[in-house]
Design an enzyme around this catalytic site. Structure first.
Site, mmCIF file in Angstrom:
data_model
loop_
_atom_site.group_PDB
_atom_site.id
_atom_site.type_symbol
_atom_site.label_atom_id
_atom_site.label_comp_id
_atom_site.label_asym_id
_atom_site.label_seq_id
_atom_site.Cartn_x
_atom_site.Cartn_y
_atom_site.Cartn_z
ATOM 1 N N ALA A 69 26.920 0.161 47.334
ATOM 2 C CA ALA A 69 26.592 0.288 48.756
ATOM 3 C C ALA A 69 27.450 1.425 49.310
ATOM 4 C CB ALA A 69 26.895 -1.014 49.473
ATOM 5 N N GLY B 106 26.915 -2.608 44.366
ATOM 6 C CA GLY B 106 25.538 -2.900 44.786
ATOM 7 C C GLY B 106 24.498 -2.263 43.867
ATOM 8 N N GLU C 242 24.169 -4.661 41.104
ATOM 9 C CA GLU C 242 23.497 -5.846 41.655
ATOM 10 C C GLU C 242 22.006 -5.595 41.859
ATOM 11 O OE1 GLU C 242 27.055 -7.944 44.168
ATOM 12 O OE2 GLU C 242 26.322 -6.059 44.947
ATOM 13 N N GLU D 196 34.236 -3.763 43.328
ATOM 14 C CA GLU D 196 34.549 -4.063 44.734
ATOM 15 C C GLU D 196 36.000 -4.448 44.936
ATOM 16 O OE1 GLU D 196 31.855 -5.057 43.083
ATOM 17 O OE2 GLU D 196 30.069 -4.872 44.331
HETATM 18 N N1 DAK Z 1 29.637 5.067 48.824
HETATM 19 C C1 DAK Z 1 29.696 6.261 49.484
HETATM 20 N N2 DAK Z 1 29.901 7.438 48.847
HETATM 21 C C2 DAK Z 1 30.063 7.409 47.511
HETATM 22 C C3 DAK Z 1 30.021 6.199 46.768
HETATM 23 C C4 DAK Z 1 29.790 4.982 47.503
HETATM 24 N N3 DAK Z 1 29.700 3.791 46.875
HETATM 25 N N4 DAK Z 1 30.228 6.504 45.459
HETATM 26 C C5 DAK Z 1 30.364 7.831 45.398
HETATM 27 N N5 DAK Z 1 30.268 8.394 46.616
HETATM 28 C C6 DAK Z 1 30.360 9.818 46.981
HETATM 29 C C7 DAK Z 1 31.798 10.283 46.932
HETATM 30 O O1 DAK Z 1 32.482 9.967 48.129
HETATM 31 C C8 DAK Z 1 31.593 11.778 46.751
HETATM 32 O O2 DAK Z 1 31.257 12.332 47.989
HETATM 33 P P1 DAK Z 1 31.950 13.750 48.495
HETATM 34 O O3 DAK Z 1 33.407 13.509 48.473
HETATM 35 O O4 DAK Z 1 31.519 14.757 47.442
HETATM 36 O O5 DAK Z 1 31.368 13.978 49.846
HETATM 37 C C9 DAK Z 1 30.365 11.852 45.872
HETATM 38 O O6 DAK Z 1 29.705 10.594 46.009
HETATM 39 C C10 DAK Z 1 30.689 12.033 44.408
HETATM 40 O O7 DAK Z 1 31.618 11.050 44.039
HETATM 41 P P2 DAK Z 1 32.977 11.377 43.263
HETATM 42 O O8 DAK Z 1 33.514 12.703 43.644
HETATM 43 O O9 DAK Z 1 33.864 10.190 43.439
HETATM 44 O O10 DAK Z 1 32.428 11.450 41.754
HETATM 45 P P3 DAK Z 1 33.195 11.125 40.414
HETATM 46 O O11 DAK Z 1 32.281 11.569 39.318
HETATM 47 O O12 DAK Z 1 34.597 11.660 40.434
HETATM 48 O O13 DAK Z 1 33.321 9.541 40.371
HETATM 49 C C11 DAK Z 1 32.510 7.238 40.638
HETATM 50 C C12 DAK Z 1 32.186 8.744 40.265
HETATM 51 C C13 DAK Z 1 31.180 6.497 40.625
HETATM 52 C C14 DAK Z 1 33.423 6.668 39.560
HETATM 53 C C15 DAK Z 1 33.223 7.211 42.022
HETATM 54 O O14 DAK Z 1 32.430 7.972 42.924
HETATM 55 C C16 DAK Z 1 33.379 5.813 42.549
HETATM 56 O O15 DAK Z 1 34.280 5.092 42.112
HETATM 57 N N6 DAK Z 1 32.539 5.427 43.515
HETATM 58 C C17 DAK Z 1 32.659 4.177 44.229
HETATM 59 C C18 DAK Z 1 32.199 3.035 43.377
HETATM 60 C C19 DAK Z 1 32.341 1.694 44.099
HETATM 61 O O16 DAK Z 1 33.475 1.290 44.453
HETATM 62 N N7 DAK Z 1 31.232 0.987 44.334
HETATM 63 C C20 DAK Z 1 31.236 -0.272 44.957
HETATM 64 C C21 DAK Z 1 31.007 -0.114 46.458
HETATM 65 S S1 DAK Z 1 30.995 -1.691 47.291
HETATM 66 C C22 DAK Z 1 25.724 -6.646 50.217
HETATM 67 C C23 DAK Z 1 25.011 -5.767 49.425
HETATM 68 C C24 DAK Z 1 25.707 -4.868 48.644
HETATM 69 C C25 DAK Z 1 27.073 -4.816 48.660
HETATM 70 C C26 DAK Z 1 27.775 -5.711 49.443
HETATM 71 C C27 DAK Z 1 27.100 -6.629 50.232
HETATM 72 N N8 DAK Z 1 24.995 -7.589 51.007
HETATM 73 C C28 DAK Z 1 23.595 -7.716 50.851
HETATM 74 C C29 DAK Z 1 25.699 -8.406 51.937
HETATM 75 C C30 DAK Z 1 27.728 -3.815 47.818
HETATM 76 C C31 DAK Z 1 28.978 -3.376 47.927
HETATM 77 C C32 DAK Z 1 29.410 -2.243 47.106
HETATM 78 O O17 DAK Z 1 28.669 -1.709 46.311
#
Ligand code: DAK
Length: 258
Positions: free
Chosen positions: A65, A109, A112, A132
């Site tokens: 997300a 997400g 998921e 997360e």
């Molecule tokens: N959200 C927003 N931007 C994201 C992102 C995300 N999840 N993942 C990556 N990006 C963006 C980065 O900020 C970056 O943007 P700029 O800085 O270039 O503007 C761009 O994508 C490229 O990312 P990186 O520079 O970080 O790329 P790398 O290759 O170095 O790393 C990575 C890739 C996938 C390992 C890293 O980007 C990363 O760790 N991303 C976050 C992963 C994460 O923590 N995901 C979980 C998010 S929490 C619900 C439904 C769903 C959810 C909750 C509730 N309900 C129905 C209630 C879900 C929650 C989540 O998913």
């Protein structure tokens, strides 16, 4: 509807929905999920479509997300607006088969969403995770529930507590994905699988899907009874007559979805 964050494409009787927000690794913002819900609804209502493929880019199915959308929210915000709940589970409402075709990251997400599909085909580059906890929260769209049912408590617990990623091999060994496909043949193979499914009788495919899904929601006794009723019901269809007749006549069945 004109889409900003997804691309939809019909190829014969399959529909391919591609998440297309490359700058943010397909982070699932609210507008993207709205578009996805709309596209899924369109494919569901198109009589010609027999199977849906949900995919992303080579680098990311979806990195979760959208964290920048979530970051400023307070408890009262997310609780009162039931944050991002609308549109999130629409894929589970599809009666037609939906394949998640995952290359690269399927995190949070994204993992998921892939698990909400009927099965996951993974490219050898796929990486799955529920990170997360590393951003101070827990999975919110089924990560603690579907992942645990799919790969068991020990691995699911480790992934949710450490946020570590699983590669495609481990995901296949653990039962998260049905099959790994080499990246250079990935979408061709996925489309072959989808076309195979779409060539079956659509109502019979729906019955098979409904019955497998019952295995998650009932006791074995109730599930077996549900399966038996649908098996019997299939004998009321023209497609069962055609399928069995075609077998005895040693020819391809021509299903009419009746
Ligand atoms: N959200 C927003 N931007 C994201 C992102 C995300 N999840 N993942 C990556 N990006 C963006 C980065 O900020 C970056 O943007 P700029 O800085 O270039 O503007 C761009 O994508 C490229 O990312 P990186 O520079 O970080 O790329 P790398 O290759 O170095 O790393 C990575 C890739 C996938 C390992 C890293 O980007 C990363 O760790 N991303 C976050 C992963 C994460 O923590 N995901 C979980 C998010 S929490 C619900 C439904 C769903 C959810 C909750 C509730 N309900 C129905 C209630 C879900 C929650 C989540 O998913």
């Amino acid at each position: 509807m004109n889409y900003e964050y997804i691309i939809t494409q019909k190829e014969g009787n399959i529909e391919i929905i591609t998440l297309n927000r490359p700058k943010a690794l397909n982070a699932l913002c609210g507008d993207l999920m709205k578009e996805l819900a709309c596209a899924l609804n369109g494919a569901e209502n198109d009589d010609n479509i027999g199977c849906i493929i949900l995919t992303g880019s080579e680098k990311a199915f979806a990195a979760g997300a959208d964290i920048s959308e979530m970051a400023p929210k307070s408890f009262m915000d997310v609780y009162q607006e039931d944050f991002i709940t609308t549109d999130w589970e629409d894929v589970t409402k599809c009666r037609k088969p939906v394949i998640a075709a995952v290359s690269g990251y399927a995190l949070g997400g994204g993992c998921e969403l892939a698990m909400m599909c009927d099965f996951i085909l993974a490219s050898d580059t796929a990486k799955f995770g529920q990170p997360e906890i590393t951003i101070g929260t827990i999975p919110g769209a089924g990560g603690t529930q579907r992942l645990t049912r799919l790969i068991g408590k020990s691995k699911a617990m480790e992934m949710c507590l450490t946020g570590r990623m699983m590669d495609a091999d481990e995901a296949e060994r653990s039962g998260l994905v049905s099959r790994i496909i080499e990246s250079d043949k990935f979408m061709d193979e996925v489309k072959k699988t989808a076309s195979k499914i779409a060539s079956m009788s659509k109502p019979i495919a729906m019955m098979a899907k409904e019955s497998v899904n019952k295995a998650y929601e009932t006791t074995l006794k109730e599930g077996l009874s549900f399966e038996r009723r649908l098996f019997h019901a299939s004998f009321a269809t023209e497609d069962q007559k055609e399928g069995m007749q075609a077998f005895t006549e040693k020819r391809e069945a021509k299903f009419k979805d009746k």
